[in-house]
Design a protein around this motif. Structure first.
Motif: not given
Length: 258
Positions: A4-10, A26-32, A88-93
């Motif tokens: 997902p490109v944004a936080t999405t609940t499946y 299940a919710t997949v949280t997407v960090n930018p 980033g602070a969220n660990g994304c690169t």
């Protein structure tokens, strides 16, 4: 597997063998991703110069040079691309690149000259688009007066890309010979005198003679000039003025006494 490109609940619905159902979510949280950028200043340099590249967009930075600061200063000898990984602070690169373009220096050369002291000589340069001499002249060749001691003219050569280098044009002075004239410079009308030139070279008189000594019989006061030419081609002149005077004449008479 989802991306997902944004936080999405499946949601999944499970059906048992007896036909009964139940759902689960299940919710997949997407960090930018960090907004990674890398900007060189300047982006184009001449060989031997430096550029500072600044990265933005994250909490931490890692360059392909090993540096971990937001900004790095580089001095590449050829066009080079630098990569920074921003976390980033969220660990994304996310990565960003910056290219530093390197223009070569002009191949500056200069040709000096040798010549007699006080003469005009030409020196020249090559290797660039424009030239600047210490005299302020901007042509590839300039004329200068040969000084009395060795000297150097430094020319700045600028390429079409604006890069500069320098070259030296050496001036080698050639020294003139000595020149002098000796002899009796006061004579009576009708007499002659010998004028003798000295100096380390060959001789040329304004009478046309080419010997060191000449015999002259001027009827009026006359200036004689000799040009002495050294083996290096340099010349020097000397002059001597022969003053002619009318000397008294003697008349004798004879008388007889008786």
């Amino acid at each position: 597997t989802v991306s997902p490109v944004a936080t999405t609940t499946y949601t999944v619905t499970v059906t048992g063998a007896n036909g009964c159902t139940k759902t689960a979510t299940a919710t997949v949280t997407v960090n930018p991703l960090p907004n990674a950028t890398a900007t060189p200043a300047p982006a184009t340099i001449c060989d031997g110069q430096s550029s500072t590249i600044t990265a933005t967009g994250g909490g931490t930075y890692l360059w392909n040079t090993g540096a971990t600061t937001a900004s790095i200063t580089v001095s590449p000898s050829s066009t080079t691309t630098y990569t920074v990984t921003v976390t980033g602070a969220n660990g994304c690169t996310k990565s960003a690149t910056a290219t530093v373009t390197v223009n070569p220096l002009p191949n500056a050369t200069a040709m000096g000259a040798s010549g007699c002291i006080g003469s005009m000589v030409t020196i020249s340069a090559s290797g660039g688009g424009t030239y600047l001499w210490p005299t302020g002249e901007t042509t590839s060749s300039i004329s200068v007066v040969m000084p009395g001691a060795p000297a150097v003219y430094r020319v700045t050569v600028t390429s079409a890309q604006g890069c500069t280098s320098t070259a030296d044009a050496a001036l080698t002075p050639l020294f003139p010979p000595t020149a002098s004239i000796t002899g009796n410079t006061a004579i009576c009308n009708g007499f002659n005198t010998v004028l003798t030139a000295s100096g380390n070279g060959t001789y040329s008189w304004n009478t046309g003679a080419s010997t060191a000594a000449i015999t002259v019989s001027p009827v009026v006061t006359t200036t004689y000039t000799v040009t002495v030419t050294a083996s290096n081609g340099c010349t020097k002149t000397a002059t001597a003025t022969v003053v002619v005077t009318n000397c008294p004449s003697i008349n004798m008479t004879k008388s007889f006494v008786s």
